[in-house]
Scaffold this motif. Sequence first.
Motif, PDB file in Angstrom:
ATOM      1  N   ILE A 247       0.847  -0.899  -0.183  1.00 22.32           N
ATOM      2  CA  ILE A 247      -0.147  -0.258   0.022  1.00 22.32           C
ATOM      3  C   ILE A 247       1.464   1.262   0.122  1.00 22.32           C
ATOM      4  N   ARG A 248       2.242   1.345   0.857  1.00 19.82           N
ATOM      5  CA  ARG A 248       2.682   1.995   0.880  1.00 19.82           C
ATOM      6  C   ARG A 248       3.528   1.971  -0.392  1.00 19.82           C
ATOM      7  N   ALA A 249       3.713   1.115  -1.470  1.00 15.37           N
ATOM      8  CA  ALA A 249       4.516   2.018  -2.585  1.00 15.37           C
ATOM      9  C   ALA A 249       3.323   1.929  -4.031  1.00 15.37           C
ATOM     10  N   VAL A 250       1.409   1.888  -3.956  1.00 17.77           N
ATOM     11  CA  VAL A 250       0.930   2.704  -4.033  1.00 17.77           C
ATOM     12  C   VAL A 250       0.640   3.613  -4.170  1.00 17.77           C
ATOM     13  N   LEU A 251       0.732   3.831  -2.712  1.00 19.71           N
ATOM     14  CA  LEU A 251       0.403   5.842  -2.689  1.00 19.71           C
ATOM     15  C   LEU A 251       1.522   6.466  -2.991  1.00 19.71           C
ATOM     16  N   ASP A 252       2.656   5.894  -3.003  1.00 18.10           N
ATOM     17  CA  ASP A 252       3.940   6.428  -3.786  1.00 18.10           C
ATOM     18  C   ASP A 252       4.280   6.717  -4.914  1.00 18.10           C
ATOM     19  N   ARG A 253       3.367   5.822  -5.621  1.00 16.77           N
ATOM     20  CA  ARG A 253       3.643   6.046  -6.823  1.00 16.77           C
ATOM     21  C   ARG A 253       2.463   7.326  -7.780  1.00 16.77           C
ATOM     22  N   ALA A 254       1.387   6.794  -6.550  1.00 20.06           N
ATOM     23  CA  ALA A 254       0.736   8.243  -6.996  1.00 20.06           C
ATOM     24  C   ALA A 254       0.610   9.760  -6.658  1.00 20.06           C
ATOM     25  N   LEU A 255       1.424   9.731  -5.541  1.00 22.48           N
ATOM     26  CA  LEU A 255       1.986  10.635  -5.023  1.00 22.48           C
ATOM     27  C   LEU A 255       3.149  11.319  -6.391  1.00 22.48           C
ATOM     28  N   ARG A 256       4.468  10.253  -6.848  1.00 25.36           N
ATOM     29  CA  ARG A 256       4.731  11.171  -7.678  1.00 25.36           C
ATOM     30  C   ARG A 256       4.274  11.350  -8.834  1.00 25.36           C
ATOM     31  N   ARG A 257       2.963  10.378  -9.200  1.00 25.96           N
ATOM     32  CA  ARG A 257       2.322  10.757 -10.347  1.00 25.96           C
ATOM     33  C   ARG A 257       1.535  12.591 -10.197  1.00 25.96           C
ATOM     34  N   SER A 258       1.291  12.350  -9.196  1.00 26.42           N
ATOM     35  CA  SER A 258       0.755  13.431  -9.392  1.00 26.42           C
ATOM     36  C   SER A 258       1.580  14.629  -9.227  1.00 26.42           C
ATOM     37  N   LEU A 259       2.832  14.609  -8.565  1.00 29.61           N
ATOM     38  CA  LEU A 259       3.508  15.710  -8.427  1.00 29.61           C
ATOM     39  C   LEU A 259       4.386  15.682  -9.638  1.00 29.61           C
ATOM     40  N   GLU A 260       4.492  14.357 -10.335  1.00 26.50           N
ATOM     41  CA  GLU A 260       5.169  15.225 -11.751  1.00 26.50           C
ATOM     42  C   GLU A 260       4.089  15.597 -13.142  1.00 26.50           C
ATOM     43  N   ARG A 261       2.783  15.896 -13.149  1.00 25.82           N
ATOM     44  CA  ARG A 261       1.751  16.054 -13.477  1.00 25.82           C
ATOM     45  C   ARG A 261       1.992  17.250 -13.916  1.00 25.82           C
ATOM     46  N   LEU A 262       1.921  18.363 -11.932  1.00 28.68           N
ATOM     47  CA  LEU A 262       1.910  19.841 -11.087  1.00 28.68           C
ATOM     48  C   LEU A 262       3.345  20.076 -12.082  1.00 28.68           C
ATOM     49  N   SER A 263       3.921  19.524 -11.858  1.00 29.47           N
ATOM     50  CA  SER A 263       5.563  20.164 -12.446  1.00 29.47           C
ATOM     51  C   SER A 263       5.196  20.449 -13.728  1.00 29.47           C
TER      52      SER A 263
END
Length: 200
Positions: free
Chosen positions: A56-72
Motif C-alpha cells: 500500500i505504501r508503494a501504491v501511495l508513493d507512486r500515486a503521489l509521484r505521478r501527481s507531482l510529475e503532472r503538477l511540475s
Amino acid sequence: MTATKGAKRQAELLDAAERVLTTRGNANAALRDFAAEAGVRIGHLQHYFPTRADLIRAVLDRALRRSLERLSAVIGMDPDGDGNRTLTRADTERLLEVLLAEQDDPGCVRLFMEIWAIAASDEQIAAVLREFYGKYVGHVAELVACAQPQLPESRRTALAETVMSLIEGASVVRSDIGVGRSAEGHCEIVRTALALIHGA
C-alpha cells in the motif's frame, strides 16, 4: 534479473494492486488477493513487498509521484520542490485545476476510499496513510512558501492542511457518490484555495 526488469515487475504488481482496490472494492484484500490478480505466487509478491503495508505504501508513493510529475509539467517546477521559485496566482490556478481533475477521476477516488477503508481497521495501513498525507502536506506547504515566503512554517503547514482538506473533500462531494460537480462549486473551490495559498 536486471534492475529494469525488476522495476517493470514492481510496476506490474502495483498495477494489479490498484486493480484489486479500484475494481473489486475489497477493503479486506490480503496479499494473496493481490498476488492472484498479478498472476504470481505470494512469495514472488513478498519478494518486492513483504507486507500489505509495504504494498500500500508503494501504491501511495507512486500515486503521489505521478501527481507531482503532472503538477511540475504544468508550471515547469521540479517535482521534488523548488522553494526559491515565486508562485503566481496563475501558476497556482493551473495547479489547482490539475489537482481537481485528479479528484474527478473515479479510479483515483475509489483507490483512496478503499485504502481509507483498510486503514480504519488496520493500524499498519493507517500509519502508511498518515505518512503519505505528511508528505502531501509537505509538498503543498512548499507551494504556499513559494507564494507567501514571509509566513512562518507552522502557518504554511496549517494552510497546506486546509487546502488539502478542501481538495480531498471535493473528491467525495463531486463524485457520483456525492452531489456531483457544478461549475459554481468548482469555481468556489479554486477561489478559496487561491485565497488560502496567496493570502486574501
